[in-house]
Design a protein around this motif. Structure first.
Motif, mmCIF file in Angstrom:
data_model
loop_
_atom_site.group_PDB
_atom_site.id
_atom_site.type_symbol
_atom_site.label_atom_id
_atom_site.label_comp_id
_atom_site.label_asym_id
_atom_site.label_seq_id
_atom_site.Cartn_x
_atom_site.Cartn_y
_atom_site.Cartn_z
ATOM 1 N N ILE A 149 54.942 57.429 45.136
ATOM 2 C CA ILE A 149 54.911 56.373 46.144
ATOM 3 C C ILE A 149 55.406 56.904 47.479
ATOM 4 O O ILE A 149 54.905 56.522 48.538
ATOM 5 C CB ILE A 149 55.731 55.141 45.666
ATOM 6 C CG1 ILE A 149 55.536 53.956 46.615
ATOM 7 C CG2 ILE A 149 57.185 55.456 45.614
ATOM 8 C CD1 ILE A 149 54.429 53.094 46.180
ATOM 9 N N THR A 150 56.360 57.833 47.429
ATOM 10 C CA THR A 150 56.875 58.427 48.662
ATOM 11 C C THR A 150 55.768 59.193 49.378
ATOM 12 O O THR A 150 55.622 59.103 50.596
ATOM 13 C CB THR A 150 58.060 59.373 48.346
ATOM 14 O OG1 THR A 150 59.019 58.653 47.584
ATOM 15 C CG2 THR A 150 58.680 59.908 49.604
ATOM 16 N N ARG A 151 55.003 59.927 48.611
ATOM 17 C CA ARG A 151 53.912 60.699 49.183
ATOM 18 C C ARG A 151 52.880 59.766 49.829
ATOM 19 O O ARG A 151 52.349 60.050 50.911
ATOM 20 C CB ARG A 151 53.254 61.533 48.066
ATOM 21 C CG ARG A 151 52.126 62.368 48.514
ATOM 22 C CD ARG A 151 52.613 63.535 49.310
ATOM 23 N NE ARG A 151 51.482 64.374 49.647
ATOM 24 C CZ ARG A 151 51.511 65.303 50.531
ATOM 25 N NH1 ARG A 151 52.638 65.559 51.153
ATOM 26 N NH2 ARG A 151 50.461 66.007 50.790
ATOM 27 N N ARG A 152 52.604 58.664 49.208
ATOM 28 C CA ARG A 152 51.650 57.708 49.763
ATOM 29 C C ARG A 152 52.164 57.136 51.085
ATOM 30 O O ARG A 152 51.407 56.986 52.041
ATOM 31 C CB ARG A 152 51.384 56.581 48.772
ATOM 32 C CG ARG A 152 50.554 57.011 47.609
ATOM 33 C CD ARG A 152 50.221 55.868 46.716
ATOM 34 N NE ARG A 152 49.472 56.333 45.570
ATOM 35 C CZ ARG A 152 49.116 55.573 44.564
ATOM 36 N NH1 ARG A 152 49.420 54.299 44.564
ATOM 37 N NH2 ARG A 152 48.438 56.074 43.548
ATOM 38 N N PHE A 153 53.468 56.781 51.130
ATOM 39 C CA PHE A 153 54.041 56.262 52.368
ATOM 40 C C PHE A 153 53.982 57.299 53.484
ATOM 41 O O PHE A 153 53.693 56.977 54.632
ATOM 42 C CB PHE A 153 55.489 55.806 52.160
ATOM 43 C CG PHE A 153 55.603 54.451 51.530
ATOM 44 C CD1 PHE A 153 54.935 53.358 52.064
ATOM 45 C CD2 PHE A 153 56.382 54.252 50.407
ATOM 46 C CE1 PHE A 153 55.038 52.117 51.471
ATOM 47 C CE2 PHE A 153 56.484 53.020 49.818
ATOM 48 C CZ PHE A 153 55.812 51.928 50.360
ATOM 49 N N ARG A 210 51.648 59.141 58.511
ATOM 50 C CA ARG A 210 50.975 60.204 59.251
ATOM 51 C C ARG A 210 49.656 59.690 59.840
ATOM 52 O O ARG A 210 49.315 59.981 60.976
ATOM 53 C CB ARG A 210 50.714 61.394 58.331
ATOM 54 C CG ARG A 210 50.197 62.606 59.068
ATOM 55 C CD ARG A 210 50.031 63.820 58.172
ATOM 56 N NE ARG A 210 51.232 64.121 57.408
ATOM 57 C CZ ARG A 210 51.294 64.185 56.077
ATOM 58 N NH1 ARG A 210 50.210 63.976 55.362
ATOM 59 N NH2 ARG A 210 52.411 64.461 55.459
ATOM 60 N N ALA A 211 48.931 58.898 59.068
ATOM 61 C CA ALA A 211 47.669 58.338 59.560
ATOM 62 C C ALA A 211 47.919 57.394 60.726
ATOM 63 O O ALA A 211 47.183 57.404 61.718
ATOM 64 C CB ALA A 211 46.940 57.613 58.438
#
Length: 157
Positions: free
Chosen positions: A3-7, A12-13
């Motif tokens: 979930i951290t990676r998704r956030f 970044r986007a």
């Protein structure tokens, strides 16, 4: 994926989108001075984040409008006029002949014939021979015009 990676990817986007709002160049090039003044007054009232968001939306809207204008101009230049609202009896008969059908065929028969003829004459089947490819492209275009005309005609009834 955590979930951290998704956030992080989402953040970044958003930062990338945010930074694009401040790129050099004027994306609102086609606007009049009055329209620019109104936009600038609206932007001055807001915070930095709101200004960037509004500017990004304005740029997107202006780009979409320019794309639409360019597309319409290219269609006019290519001679692709919108289909006429009313078709003559000669057009209808020609469409049926093009689709190799008898006048009065049902919508399902028209669809079957259209698909069969497209498989038979599709330009990709003749990609190795430029002359046949050109002819197949024209035949396919005529088949599509006939199909569109007849389906429009039958769906209006």
């Amino acid at each position: 994926m955590s979930i951290t990676r998704r956030f992080l990817d989402l953040a970044r986007a958003n930062i990338t989108d945010f930074s694009q709002a401040f790129r050099k160049g004027d994306p609102l090039e086609g606007l009049s001075d009055d329209e620019r003044r109104v936009i600038d007054e609206e932007v001055e009232k807001d915070t930095v984040g709101t200004k960037a968001g509004k500017r990004a939306r304005q740029v997107r809207d202006a780009a979409e409008e320019m794309w639409d204008r360019a597309f319409e101009a290219s269609q006019r230049a290519a001679g692709n006029n919108p289909p006429r609202q009313r078709s003559s009896e000669a057009d209808r008969l020609r469409w049926y002949r093009t689709l190799e059908l008898e006048p009065g065929a049902s919508l399902e028969e028209i669809r079957r014939s259209y698909r069969r003829l497209l498989k038979q004459y599709h330009p990709d089947r003749f990609a190795k021979d430029p002359e046949k490819y050109k002819v197949a492209t024209e035949v396919t275009r005529n088949i599509t015009v006939a199909y569109d005309g007849l389906t429009t005609l039958l769906e209006q009834r």
